[in-house]
Design a protein around this motif. Sequence first.
Motif, PDB file in Angstrom:
ATOM      1  N   GLY A  34      -3.528  -0.463  -8.154  1.00 43.06           N
ATOM      2  CA  GLY A  34      -4.262   0.709  -8.598  1.00 43.06           C
ATOM      3  C   GLY A  34      -5.573   0.909  -7.870  1.00 43.06           C
ATOM      4  O   GLY A  34      -6.137   1.992  -7.875  1.00 43.06           O
ATOM      5  N   GLY A  35      -6.069  -0.137  -7.225  1.00 44.18           N
ATOM      6  CA  GLY A  35      -7.324  -0.034  -6.482  1.00 44.18           C
ATOM      7  C   GLY A  35      -7.127   0.661  -5.153  1.00 44.18           C
ATOM      8  O   GLY A  35      -6.013   0.780  -4.641  1.00 44.18           O
ATOM      9  N   ARG A  36      -8.224   1.138  -4.608  1.00 40.81           N
ATOM     10  CA  ARG A  36      -8.186   1.784  -3.301  1.00 40.81           C
ATOM     11  C   ARG A  36      -7.802   0.757  -2.245  1.00 40.81           C
ATOM     12  O   ARG A  36      -8.254  -0.385  -2.283  1.00 40.81           O
ATOM     13  CB  ARG A  36      -9.560   2.379  -2.994  1.00 40.81           C
ATOM     14  CG  ARG A  36      -9.502   3.399  -1.884  1.00 40.81           C
ATOM     15  CD  ARG A  36     -10.833   4.097  -1.797  1.00 40.81           C
ATOM     16  NE  ARG A  36     -11.459   3.731  -0.551  1.00 40.81           N
ATOM     17  CZ  ARG A  36     -12.041   4.591   0.266  1.00 40.81           C
ATOM     18  NH1 ARG A  36     -12.151   5.854  -0.078  1.00 40.81           N
ATOM     19  NH2 ARG A  36     -12.568   4.197   1.379  1.00 40.81           N
ATOM     20  N   ALA A  37      -6.959   1.150  -1.308  1.00 41.36           N
ATOM     21  CA  ALA A  37      -6.458   0.248  -0.271  1.00 41.36           C
ATOM     22  C   ALA A  37      -7.445   0.161   0.883  1.00 41.36           C
ATOM     23  O   ALA A  37      -7.288   0.792   1.917  1.00 41.36           O
ATOM     24  CB  ALA A  37      -5.089   0.707   0.213  1.00 41.36           C
ATOM     25  N   ALA A  45      -0.378  -0.815  -4.409  1.00 42.88           N
ATOM     26  CA  ALA A  45       0.706  -0.737  -5.389  1.00 42.88           C
ATOM     27  C   ALA A  45       1.009  -2.103  -5.991  1.00 42.88           C
ATOM     28  O   ALA A  45       1.400  -2.197  -7.155  1.00 42.88           O
ATOM     29  CB  ALA A  45       1.964  -0.156  -4.747  1.00 42.88           C
ATOM     30  N   ASP A  84      -3.168   5.949  -0.544  1.00 37.63           N
ATOM     31  CA  ASP A  84      -4.478   5.314  -0.410  1.00 37.63           C
ATOM     32  C   ASP A  84      -4.721   4.227  -1.454  1.00 37.63           C
ATOM     33  O   ASP A  84      -5.831   3.761  -1.632  1.00 37.63           O
ATOM     34  CB  ASP A  84      -5.588   6.366  -0.479  1.00 37.63           C
ATOM     35  CG  ASP A  84      -5.713   7.009  -1.853  1.00 37.63           C
ATOM     36  OD1 ASP A  84      -4.824   6.810  -2.707  1.00 37.63           O
ATOM     37  OD2 ASP A  84      -6.717   7.714  -2.078  1.00 37.63           O
ATOM     38  N   ARG A  85      -3.651   3.800  -2.136  1.00 44.42           N
ATOM     39  CA  ARG A  85      -3.777   2.845  -3.243  1.00 44.42           C
ATOM     40  C   ARG A  85      -2.967   1.575  -3.012  1.00 44.42           C
ATOM     41  O   ARG A  85      -1.934   1.582  -2.333  1.00 44.42           O
ATOM     42  CB  ARG A  85      -3.299   3.474  -4.554  1.00 44.42           C
ATOM     43  CG  ARG A  85      -4.103   4.633  -4.984  1.00 44.42           C
ATOM     44  CD  ARG A  85      -5.416   4.198  -5.559  1.00 44.42           C
ATOM     45  NE  ARG A  85      -6.392   5.262  -5.476  1.00 44.42           N
ATOM     46  CZ  ARG A  85      -7.683   5.093  -5.666  1.00 44.42           C
ATOM     47  NH1 ARG A  85      -8.160   3.913  -5.957  1.00 44.42           N
ATOM     48  NH2 ARG A  85      -8.511   6.098  -5.567  1.00 44.42           N
ATOM     49  N   ALA A 101      -8.670   3.301   2.907  1.00 42.92           N
ATOM     50  CA  ALA A 101      -7.914   4.223   2.051  1.00 42.92           C
ATOM     51  C   ALA A 101      -6.447   4.311   2.506  1.00 42.92           C
ATOM     52  O   ALA A 101      -5.861   5.386   2.573  1.00 42.92           O
ATOM     53  CB  ALA A 101      -8.562   5.595   2.015  1.00 42.92           C
ATOM     54  N   GLY A 102      -5.884   3.145   2.828  1.00 45.93           N
ATOM     55  CA  GLY A 102      -4.480   3.078   3.194  1.00 45.93           C
ATOM     56  C   GLY A 102      -4.150   3.363   4.646  1.00 45.93           C
ATOM     57  O   GLY A 102      -3.006   3.215   5.064  1.00 45.93           O
ATOM     58  N   VAL A 152       0.851  -1.187   0.000  1.00 42.94           N
ATOM     59  CA  VAL A 152       0.000   0.000   0.000  1.00 42.94           C
ATOM     60  C   VAL A 152       0.887   1.237   0.000  1.00 42.94           C
ATOM     61  O   VAL A 152       1.784   1.369   0.833  1.00 42.94           O
ATOM     62  CB  VAL A 152      -0.934   0.018   1.234  1.00 42.94           C
ATOM     63  CG1 VAL A 152      -1.703   1.317   1.323  1.00 42.94           C
ATOM     64  CG2 VAL A 152      -1.876  -1.180   1.202  1.00 42.94           C
TER      65      VAL A 152
END
Length: 149
Positions: A121-124, A33, A30-31, A141-142, A27
């Motif tokens: 690429g998705g929201r964490a 990786a 907020d994404r 969001a991370g 992460v």
Amino acid sequence: MATTVHAATLLRQRHDGEPVPGWGVVVTGDRIAAVGPVDDLLGAHPRARVRRWAGTLGPGRVHDGPLPPAPTPRERVHALFRVGATAVLAAQIDEPGLRAVVERSEVAVLAVPGSVPLAPGGRADLAVLADDGRCVATVVAGRLVHRRA
């Protein structure tokens, strides 16, 4: 931006997916990786903070009913985090005070129920669940917003 590798005993990329041992999620902000074998993730991100969890790491839960009762809107949202929920349905947050806390907390608001898989690429939005289904940790969001003591 800080980078964190979340590693658990098992990882599910989808709620209905088969759990895979030895995998984790990277992460950044907020994404998400990366998703993959923990050793590969650690090799690719040697300076990342590492959080190791006992349980199954997967997508955060979607809370599809009324939010739990509590004295304040903030406590109602935190009750969601304690069960691994990272998203709510828009129809359930019609009170202005509750909507403000949901927005501030970066809880995802969905028009219809659905689950988003863990993918780069998705929201964490992550949850770690123990074998008995209880939530060990919730990431929105991370940000780590809940950790069971």
